[in-house]
Structures are given as structure tokens and as C-alpha cells.
Design a protein around this motif. Structure first.
Motif, short mmCIF file in Angstrom:
data_model
loop_
_atom_site.label_atom_id
_atom_site.label_comp_id
_atom_site.label_asym_id
_atom_site.label_seq_id
_atom_site.Cartn_x
_atom_site.Cartn_y
_atom_site.Cartn_z
N LEU A 270 44.96 61.07 52.99
CA LEU A 270 45.10 62.00 54.12
C LEU A 270 44.75 61.31 55.44
N ARG A 271 43.67 60.56 55.46
CA ARG A 271 43.29 59.86 56.70
C ARG A 271 44.37 58.88 57.14
N MET A 272 44.92 58.15 56.18
CA MET A 272 45.99 57.21 56.50
C MET A 272 47.20 57.95 57.06
N LEU B 185 51.89 58.93 47.10
CA LEU B 185 50.60 58.36 46.69
C LEU B 185 49.72 59.42 46.04
N ALA B 186 49.72 60.62 46.61
CA ALA B 186 48.90 61.70 46.06
C ALA B 186 49.38 62.10 44.66
N LYS B 187 50.70 62.08 44.44
CA LYS B 187 51.23 62.38 43.11
C LYS B 187 50.70 61.37 42.09
N LYS B 188 50.60 60.13 42.51
CA LYS B 188 50.19 59.05 41.62
C LYS B 188 48.68 59.02 41.40
N ASP C 132 47.29 67.83 41.57
CA ASP C 132 48.32 68.60 42.26
C ASP C 132 47.77 69.39 43.44
N ASN C 133 46.54 69.91 43.31
CA ASN C 133 45.95 70.67 44.42
C ASN C 133 45.72 69.79 45.64
N VAL C 134 45.23 68.59 45.42
CA VAL C 134 44.99 67.66 46.53
C VAL C 134 46.33 67.27 47.16
N ARG C 135 47.34 67.04 46.34
CA ARG C 135 48.67 66.70 46.87
C ARG C 135 49.18 67.82 47.77
N LYS C 136 49.00 69.06 47.35
CA LYS C 136 49.45 70.20 48.15
C LYS C 136 48.69 70.29 49.47
N ILE C 137 47.39 70.04 49.43
CA ILE C 137 46.58 70.07 50.65
C ILE C 137 47.05 68.99 51.62
N SER D 184 37.37 70.97 53.36
CA SER D 184 37.21 69.95 54.39
C SER D 184 37.60 68.61 53.76
N ILE D 185 37.87 67.64 54.59
CA ILE D 185 38.31 66.35 54.08
C ILE D 185 37.23 65.72 53.19
N ASP D 186 35.97 66.03 53.46
CA ASP D 186 34.88 65.50 52.64
C ASP D 186 34.83 66.12 51.25
N ARG D 187 35.45 67.27 51.07
CA ARG D 187 35.48 67.90 49.74
C ARG D 187 36.58 67.33 48.86
N LEU D 188 37.56 66.67 49.48
CA LEU D 188 38.62 66.04 48.68
C LEU D 188 38.03 64.84 47.93
N ASP D 189 38.68 64.45 46.85
CA ASP D 189 38.23 63.23 46.19
C ASP D 189 38.45 62.06 47.16
N LYS D 190 37.75 60.96 46.94
CA LYS D 190 37.82 59.83 47.87
C LYS D 190 39.23 59.25 48.00
N THR D 191 39.99 59.31 46.93
CA THR D 191 41.37 58.83 46.98
C THR D 191 42.19 59.75 47.87
#
Length: 132
Positions: free
Chosen positions: A85-87, A109-112, A116-121, A73-80
Motif C-alpha cells: 500500500l505504501r509503495m 502483489l497483494a493477490k500473491k 483477500d481482505n488486505v487486497r480489497k483494502i 489503519s495501515i499499521d493494522r495491515l500485515d507488514k507485506t
């Protein structure tokens, strides 16, 4: 000197990240306007439109993002990652920014700032939204 849209999106991500942190604290909570002012040298309508849009539509944005996440869920992602994702979801659903630009900017932005897992999501969710 004027900032590029990519630089402005980075500022938006930082503002949304800080907003999430300040929302969770009980003392010295800053308003969204104060957070924007602290991060921007000059006023920018694009930044304000996206930040206020994400804050205003966060429930719908989160529901849409969560719909396309498996075992996450979006809440499980790190805050960054959740700020990025919200943006991205906001820009896809509520602006006329071309889809390919939104996804590319979010992924960069996710790469930076995320792993990598968050970027893929982020990439997968935004891709599924445009195919909806």
C-alpha cells in the motif's frame, strides 16, 4: 538480465517489508542501503527512488492511506500489505506512473502475498486516492 517493473516492485515490497522489521529491532539494525544491496544483484534507480521515497514520505503516505480506511489503519495491515500500500500511494502521489498501472501492480502483489481482505483494502484505498 534486466528485471521488469513488476519484478522490481516485488523487490521493493520485500525491501520495505524488511525495513519495517529491522526498524523494530534494537540490535543488528541494517541501513536501508544494506537492505537494498542484499536484495538487488545490480543497482537500480527505480528501486532506490521508490524505496527512499516511501521511507522519506512515510508519515504523509500513512496519513493519506488512513484517511480512506474505515475501522482500519495501515499499521493494522500485515507488514507485506502495508509495504504494498505504501509503495502504491507513493507511486500515485509522487511519480508519473499511470494510475491504472499502479493499482494493477499493487493488487497483483497483494493477490500473491496477502489475503483477500488486505487486497480489497489496498484496491479501495488506491482507488479513492485517484478519485480525490
Amino acid at each position: 538480465m534486466a528485471k521488469t517493473r513488476s519484478e522490481l516492485r516485488e523487490k521493493i515490497m520485500i525491501i520495505l517489508y524488511q525495513w519495517e522489521i529491522f526498524k523494530k529491532t534494537q540490535e543488528n539494525v541494517m541501513t536501508i542501503d544494506e537492505i537494498i544491496d542484499n536484495n538487488m544483484e545490480i543497482e537500480n534507480d527505480f528501486v532506490k527512488d521508490v524505496v527512499y521515497g516511501v521511507v522519506t514520505h512515510q508519515v504523509e503516505i500513512d496519513e493519506l492511506a488512513n484517511k480512506y480506511m474505515t475501522d482500519w489503519s495501515i499499521d493494522r495491515l500485515d507488514k507485506t500489505g502495508s509495504a504494498i500500500l505504501r509503495m502504491g500511494v507513493f507511486e500515485l502521489k509522487y511519480t508519473d506512473t499511470p494510475d491504472v498501472v499502479v493499482i494493477n501492480e499493487a493488487v497483483e502483489l497483494a493477490k500473491k502475498y496477502s489475503d483477500d481482505n488486505v487486497r480489497k483494502i489496498i484496491n479501495a484505498v488506491l482507488d479513492k486516492i485517484i478519485k480525490e
